[in-house]
Write a protein that holds these residues in place. Structure first.
Motif, PDB file in Angstrom:
ATOM      1  N   PRO A 255      94.521 -10.557 126.030  1.00 40.03           N
ATOM      2  CA  PRO A 255      95.725  -9.821 125.631  1.00 40.03           C
ATOM      3  C   PRO A 255      96.438 -10.441 124.435  1.00 40.03           C
ATOM      4  O   PRO A 255      97.008  -9.738 123.606  1.00 40.03           O
ATOM      5  CB  PRO A 255      96.614  -9.852 126.882  1.00 40.03           C
TER       6      PRO A 255
ATOM      7  N   PRO B  58      86.844  -4.630 125.096  1.00 42.44           N
ATOM      8  CA  PRO B  58      87.337  -5.977 124.754  1.00 42.44           C
ATOM      9  C   PRO B  58      86.221  -6.895 124.267  1.00 42.44           C
ATOM     10  O   PRO B  58      86.380  -7.636 123.297  1.00 42.44           O
ATOM     11  CB  PRO B  58      87.951  -6.485 126.060  1.00 42.44           C
TER      12      PRO B  58
ATOM     13  N   CYS C  60      95.399  -1.155 124.815  1.00 44.20           N
ATOM     14  CA  CYS C  60      95.462  -2.281 125.770  1.00 44.20           C
ATOM     15  C   CYS C  60      96.823  -2.305 126.456  1.00 44.20           C
ATOM     16  O   CYS C  60      97.865  -2.260 125.806  1.00 44.20           O
ATOM     17  CB  CYS C  60      95.234  -3.602 125.017  1.00 44.20           C
ATOM     18  N   ALA C  61      96.785  -2.350 127.789  1.00 49.47           N
ATOM     19  CA  ALA C  61      98.024  -2.296 128.573  1.00 49.47           C
ATOM     20  C   ALA C  61      98.596  -3.686 128.847  1.00 49.47           C
ATOM     21  O   ALA C  61      99.550  -3.813 129.605  1.00 49.47           O
ATOM     22  CB  ALA C  61      97.757  -1.571 129.894  1.00 49.47           C
ATOM     23  N   SER C  62      97.987  -4.715 128.255  1.00 49.90           N
ATOM     24  CA  SER C  62      98.429  -6.093 128.491  1.00 49.90           C
ATOM     25  C   SER C  62      98.482  -6.410 129.983  1.00 49.90           C
ATOM     26  O   SER C  62      99.399  -7.084 130.455  1.00 49.90           O
ATOM     27  CB  SER C  62      99.814  -6.345 127.855  1.00 49.90           C
ATOM     28  N   CYS C  63      97.477  -5.921 130.710  1.00 49.43           N
ATOM     29  CA  CYS C  63      97.499  -6.112 132.164  1.00 49.43           C
ATOM     30  C   CYS C  63      96.953  -7.475 132.596  1.00 49.43           C
ATOM     31  O   CYS C  63      97.118  -7.884 133.737  1.00 49.43           O
ATOM     32  CB  CYS C  63      96.683  -5.004 132.847  1.00 49.43           C
ATOM     33  N   HIS C  64      96.263  -8.146 131.704  1.00 50.01           N
ATOM     34  CA  HIS C  64      95.709  -9.488 131.927  1.00 50.01           C
ATOM     35  C   HIS C  64      94.515  -9.552 132.879  1.00 50.01           C
ATOM     36  O   HIS C  64      94.080 -10.625 133.243  1.00 50.01           O
ATOM     37  CB  HIS C  64      96.796 -10.481 132.395  1.00 50.01           C
ATOM     38  N   SER C  65      93.984  -8.395 133.303  1.00 52.75           N
ATOM     39  CA  SER C  65      92.801  -8.428 134.187  1.00 52.75           C
ATOM     40  C   SER C  65      91.645  -9.154 133.529  1.00 52.75           C
ATOM     41  O   SER C  65      90.913  -9.916 134.177  1.00 52.75           O
ATOM     42  CB  SER C  65      92.321  -7.011 134.527  1.00 52.75           C
ATOM     43  N   CYS C  66      91.451  -8.895 132.242  1.00 55.35           N
ATOM     44  CA  CYS C  66      90.339  -9.525 131.523  1.00 55.35           C
ATOM     45  C   CYS C  66      90.528 -11.038 131.467  1.00 55.35           C
ATOM     46  O   CYS C  66      89.600 -11.804 131.694  1.00 55.35           O
ATOM     47  CB  CYS C  66      90.235  -8.941 130.112  1.00 55.35           C
TER      48      CYS C  66
ATOM     49  N   CYS D  42      88.459  -4.042 132.500  1.00 52.83           N
ATOM     50  CA  CYS D  42      89.539  -3.364 131.769  1.00 52.83           C
ATOM     51  C   CYS D  42      89.813  -1.954 132.307  1.00 52.83           C
ATOM     52  O   CYS D  42      88.919  -1.104 132.309  1.00 52.83           O
ATOM     53  CB  CYS D  42      89.169  -3.293 130.282  1.00 52.83           C
ATOM     54  N   PRO D  43      91.044  -1.689 132.747  1.00 52.66           N
ATOM     55  CA  PRO D  43      91.351  -0.351 133.278  1.00 52.66           C
ATOM     56  C   PRO D  43      91.417   0.723 132.187  1.00 52.66           C
ATOM     57  O   PRO D  43      91.448   1.910 132.493  1.00 52.66           O
ATOM     58  CB  PRO D  43      92.732  -0.543 133.935  1.00 52.66           C
ATOM     59  N   MET D  44      91.439   0.282 130.933  1.00 56.09           N
ATOM     60  CA  MET D  44      91.571   1.246 129.833  1.00 56.09           C
ATOM     61  C   MET D  44      90.237   1.490 129.123  1.00 56.09           C
ATOM     62  O   MET D  44      90.194   2.084 128.067  1.00 56.09           O
ATOM     63  CB  MET D  44      92.592   0.722 128.800  1.00 56.09           C
TER      64      MET D  44
HETATM   65  S1  SF4 Z   1      94.759  -6.861 129.016  1.00 56.98           S
HETATM   66 FE1  SF4 Z   1      92.510  -6.836 128.976  1.00 56.98          FE
HETATM   67  S2  SF4 Z   1      91.918  -5.690 130.817  1.00 56.98           S
HETATM   68 FE2  SF4 Z   1      94.070  -5.245 130.450  1.00 56.98          FE
HETATM   69  S3  SF4 Z   1      94.075  -3.377 129.217  1.00 56.98           S
HETATM   70 FE3  SF4 Z   1      94.127  -5.111 127.771  1.00 56.98          FE
HETATM   71  S4  SF4 Z   1      91.986  -5.498 127.271  1.00 56.98           S
HETATM   72 FE4  SF4 Z   1      91.991  -4.229 129.107  1.00 56.98          FE
END
Ligand code: SF4
Ligand code: SF4
Length: 135
Positions: free
Chosen positions: A90, A49, A73-79, A39-41
């Motif tokens: 997300p 998370p 959460c930036a909804s980046c989907h990395s997780c 998670c970048p955040m």
């Molecule tokens: S989508 Fe997942 S990795 Fe991305 S910011 Fe949200 S919790 Fe963190």
């Protein structure tokens, strides 16, 4: 952050609601921590998370109520792409936001911002800060 999980504060309604809205079975999380490491955040959030998932599993609704994680959460989907259980985290965050928004609670109240600040803030950032994927 040390998590406090108490039998006295268990309220399972939130977990069931989140599962219903997101379509994700949070019970499948086995706490590997891959999501938190991706998670970048993770330096800005009050719960990682992985911690959001375990608090949901244990029905710790009050702790989740105070967590800023769904809003940061930036909804980046990395997780999500790295979760060995294939959980769409997300979507879980979105469900938590949606539950608050349905109660007419925003993480940031527009009316509490100074007008000069509103003029300076990019509109797209404000919209994403308030609603993200929530429609
Ligand atoms: S989508 Fe997942 S990795 Fe991305 S910011 Fe949200 S919790 Fe963190
Ligand atoms: S990556 Fe998936 S299984 Fe691992 S802690 Fe996060 S949500 Fe749970």
């Amino acid at each position: 952050m040390a998590l406090k999980i108490s039998r006295r504060t268990i309220n399972d309604r939130l977990r069931r609601k989140v599962m219903e809205i997101s379509g994700e079975n949070v019970q499948q999380c086995f706490q590997c921590g891959t999501c938190s490491g991706s998670c970048p955040m993770n330096e800005q959030t009050s719960l990682l998370p992985r911690q959001v998932m375990i608090m949901l599993q244990y029905g710790q609704a009050e702790a989740l109520d105070h967590a800023n994680t769904p809003w940061i959460c930036a909804s980046c989907h990395s997780c999500m792409v790295r979760c060995p259980r294939g959980l769409d985290i997300p979507k879980v965050m979105e469900a938590l936001r949606l539950i608050k928004l349905r109660q007419n609670v925003n993480h940031v109240e527009l009316s509490s911002l100074e007008p000069e600040k509103i003029d300076d803030l990019p509109q797209i950032a404000m919209v994403s800060g308030f609603r993200k994927m929530t429609s």
